[in-house]
Scaffold this motif. Structure first.
Motif, PDB file in Angstrom:
ATOM      1  N   PRO A 143       4.911  -6.331  32.511  1.00 32.37           N
ATOM      2  CA  PRO A 143       5.582  -5.049  32.045  1.00 32.37           C
ATOM      3  C   PRO A 143       5.347  -4.797  30.514  1.00 32.37           C
ATOM      4  O   PRO A 143       5.259  -5.875  29.911  1.00 32.37           O
ATOM      5  N   LEU A 144       5.379  -3.634  30.279  1.00 35.22           N
ATOM      6  CA  LEU A 144       5.293  -3.227  29.003  1.00 35.22           C
ATOM      7  C   LEU A 144       6.417  -3.180  28.429  1.00 35.22           C
ATOM      8  O   LEU A 144       7.631  -2.750  29.116  1.00 35.22           O
ATOM      9  N   ILE A 191       6.622  -7.207  36.767  1.00 33.13           N
ATOM     10  CA  ILE A 191       5.069  -6.601  36.891  1.00 33.13           C
ATOM     11  C   ILE A 191       5.317  -5.346  36.116  1.00 33.13           C
ATOM     12  O   ILE A 191       6.300  -4.636  36.039  1.00 33.13           O
ATOM     13  N   CYS A 192       4.095  -4.701  35.555  1.00 33.06           N
ATOM     14  CA  CYS A 192       4.086  -3.364  35.070  1.00 33.06           C
ATOM     15  C   CYS A 192       4.509  -2.144  36.231  1.00 33.06           C
ATOM     16  O   CYS A 192       3.814  -2.296  37.118  1.00 33.06           O
ATOM     17  N   SER A 193       5.506  -1.469  35.952  1.00 35.63           N
ATOM     18  CA  SER A 193       5.798  -0.426  36.742  1.00 35.63           C
ATOM     19  C   SER A 193       4.646   0.538  36.929  1.00 35.63           C
ATOM     20  O   SER A 193       4.504   1.071  37.976  1.00 35.63           O
ATOM     21  N   TRP A 213       8.154  -4.718  40.568  1.00 33.49           N
ATOM     22  CA  TRP A 213       8.291  -3.788  39.439  1.00 33.49           C
ATOM     23  C   TRP A 213       9.879  -3.556  39.288  1.00 33.49           C
ATOM     24  O   TRP A 213      10.302  -3.333  38.053  1.00 33.49           O
ATOM     25  N   PHE A 254      -0.571  -7.646  36.162  1.00 33.59           N
ATOM     26  CA  PHE A 254      -0.164  -7.075  34.765  1.00 33.59           C
ATOM     27  C   PHE A 254       1.141  -7.120  34.528  1.00 33.59           C
ATOM     28  O   PHE A 254       2.195  -6.697  35.342  1.00 33.59           O
TER      29      PHE A 254
END
Length: 76
Positions: free
Chosen positions: A69-70, A24-26, A19, A67
């Motif tokens: 990251p956004l 990856i999504c944090s 992350w 997932f």
């Protein structure tokens, strides 16, 4: 086989590194890292076996890598 604590710490460290690197999504990564650490505490409390905790860690790492990251929120 290394002690379960070492195995779980390695998984938690990998999740955190992913992350922090933006891979990856944090949000998911933080939750899955916490899940791995909790599994370690449950082993120490006698509530999970080392094998069960390792399975939890494998699952958590798998979820974390599912997932992306956004994007960063807009800065105002």
């Amino acid at each position: 086989m290394p002690p379960v604590r070492d195995d779980l710490a390695a998984v938690a460290d990998r999740i955190q590194a992913m992350w922090e690197a933006g891979r990856i999504c944090s949000l998911v990564g933080r939750g899955m890292r916490a899940r791995v650490l909790r599994a370690g505490r449950l082993v120490e409390a006698g509530r999970l076996t080392p094998a069960e905790a390792r399975q939890v860690a494998r699952e958590a790492e798998g979820v974390a890598t599912s997932f992306a990251p956004l994007p960063e929120p807009p800065h105002e």
